[in-house]
Scaffold this motif. Sequence first.
Motif, PDB file in Angstrom:
ATOM      1  N   ARG A 173     113.725  -1.927  65.288  1.00 45.17           N
ATOM      2  CA  ARG A 173     113.231  -0.592  65.745  1.00 45.17           C
ATOM      3  C   ARG A 173     112.383  -0.107  65.888  1.00 45.17           C
ATOM      4  NH1 ARG A 173     115.747   0.126  60.957  1.00 45.17           N
ATOM      5  NH2 ARG A 173     114.736   1.412  59.231  1.00 45.17           N
ATOM      6  N   SER A 174     111.083  -0.760  65.124  1.00 47.19           N
ATOM      7  CA  SER A 174     109.622  -0.727  65.517  1.00 47.19           C
ATOM      8  C   SER A 174     108.652  -1.217  66.214  1.00 47.19           C
ATOM      9  CB  SER A 174     108.766  -0.973  63.752  1.00 47.19           C
ATOM     10  OG  SER A 174     109.547  -1.017  62.885  1.00 47.19           O
ATOM     11  N   SER A 175     110.479  -1.824  67.576  1.00 50.73           N
ATOM     12  CA  SER A 175     109.045  -2.664  68.316  1.00 50.73           C
ATOM     13  C   SER A 175     108.762  -2.384  69.114  1.00 50.73           C
ATOM     14  CB  SER A 175     110.331  -4.039  68.749  1.00 50.73           C
ATOM     15  OG  SER A 175     110.388  -5.127  67.865  1.00 50.73           O
ATOM     16  N   ALA A 176     109.206  -1.436  69.635  1.00 55.54           N
ATOM     17  CA  ALA A 176     108.469  -0.739  71.023  1.00 55.54           C
ATOM     18  C   ALA A 176     107.378   0.555  70.526  1.00 55.54           C
ATOM     19  CB  ALA A 176     109.959   0.345  71.486  1.00 55.54           C
ATOM     20  N   ALA A 177     107.559   0.852  69.293  1.00 58.67           N
ATOM     21  CA  ALA A 177     106.159   1.331  68.978  1.00 58.67           C
ATOM     22  C   ALA A 177     104.374   0.301  68.292  1.00 58.67           C
ATOM     23  CB  ALA A 177     106.235   1.874  67.385  1.00 58.67           C
ATOM     24  N   VAL A 178     105.445  -0.806  67.993  1.00 58.09           N
ATOM     25  CA  VAL A 178     104.260  -1.797  67.517  1.00 58.09           C
ATOM     26  C   VAL A 178     104.223  -2.026  68.849  1.00 58.09           C
ATOM     27  CG1 VAL A 178     104.328  -4.595  67.339  1.00 58.09           C
ATOM     28  CG2 VAL A 178     105.679  -2.599  65.703  1.00 58.09           C
ATOM     29  N   CYS A 179     104.307  -2.370  70.259  1.00 53.65           N
ATOM     30  CA  CYS A 179     104.086  -2.867  71.304  1.00 53.65           C
ATOM     31  C   CYS A 179     102.761  -1.692  71.871  1.00 53.65           C
ATOM     32  CB  CYS A 179     105.130  -2.144  72.533  1.00 53.65           C
ATOM     33  SG  CYS A 179     104.952  -3.218  74.158  1.00 53.65           S
ATOM     34  N   ASP A 180     102.866  -0.356  71.713  1.00 52.19           N
ATOM     35  CA  ASP A 180     102.607   0.360  71.457  1.00 52.19           C
ATOM     36  C   ASP A 180     100.868   1.056  71.389  1.00 52.19           C
ATOM     37  OD1 ASP A 180     104.065   1.341  74.195  1.00 52.19           O
ATOM     38  OD2 ASP A 180     105.339   2.768  73.012  1.00 52.19           O
TER      39      ASP A 180
END
Length: 281
Positions: free
Chosen positions: A12-19
């Motif tokens: 669930r952290s992957s999108a925030a990691v990308c941004d």
Amino acid sequence: MSHVMACIDGSRSSAAVCDSACWASAKLSAPLSFLHVLDQQKFPVKSNLTGNIGLGSREHLLDELAALDEQRNKLALEQGRVMLDAAVKHARANGINEPHQLQRHGALADTLQELEQGIRLLVLGRHGSDSAADHVGSQLERIIRIMHRPILVVPDEFTAPRSAMLAFDGSPTIQKGVQMLAASQLCRDLPIHLVMIGADTADAAAQINSAERQLQDAGFDTVTAIRAGDVEQSLHAYQAANGIDLLIMGAYGHSRIRQFLVGSTTNHMIRTSTTPILLLR
């Protein structure tokens, strides 16, 4: 050239990691790479099942299970490629030119060590795909201990930082961190709060004022504060009271005593923080 390296795993952290990685890449004018590592313990290159079932009349089960494992590994690899492709597409939509993607098979910490020389900033999610909501990722502590690059640990949602707080303790690590901040573009244009937890002595004031002058000479707007109390609680309270978006602190120390004290504080801050934490080495 050194890259901003973002680790994605479908958590669930992957999108925030990308941004977060896109934000850092733009701020640093550094190339961006996305990394997906297929865990060799969950997905071994070749399974050996003979010790689990035995031979003889059940040998056909070995063949069937080996085929299932092979198919499972292929699906996991394909899932990783899909995630990487999506991350690259998202980065391009956010103005990042020619983002890179890497997929490896092995242990994440070992892979990052191999790639360390080409990493300028490492971006990781606070929660890995195997962690519960109130725990940090199982591999995060080891990665922080072995890596010698700045690490940005991000929560599950991304907001571009508008201010930053440096947890200043006067240690050689954080003094070096002040120099790194002064020379970097990552926090440029952000007001920096230098906060020291402890007794308000002449020595403490001299240390924090010296750090403030370094940042001011580099063009930063700064605020200093010395607060008494528990380190973790006082830092969180100051951060909340001042609406600070990014916490900057030193990572684990090297002496056994300092590893215990600072390591404990670092782990607790990562676990309880609702904002990104930039760990300096």
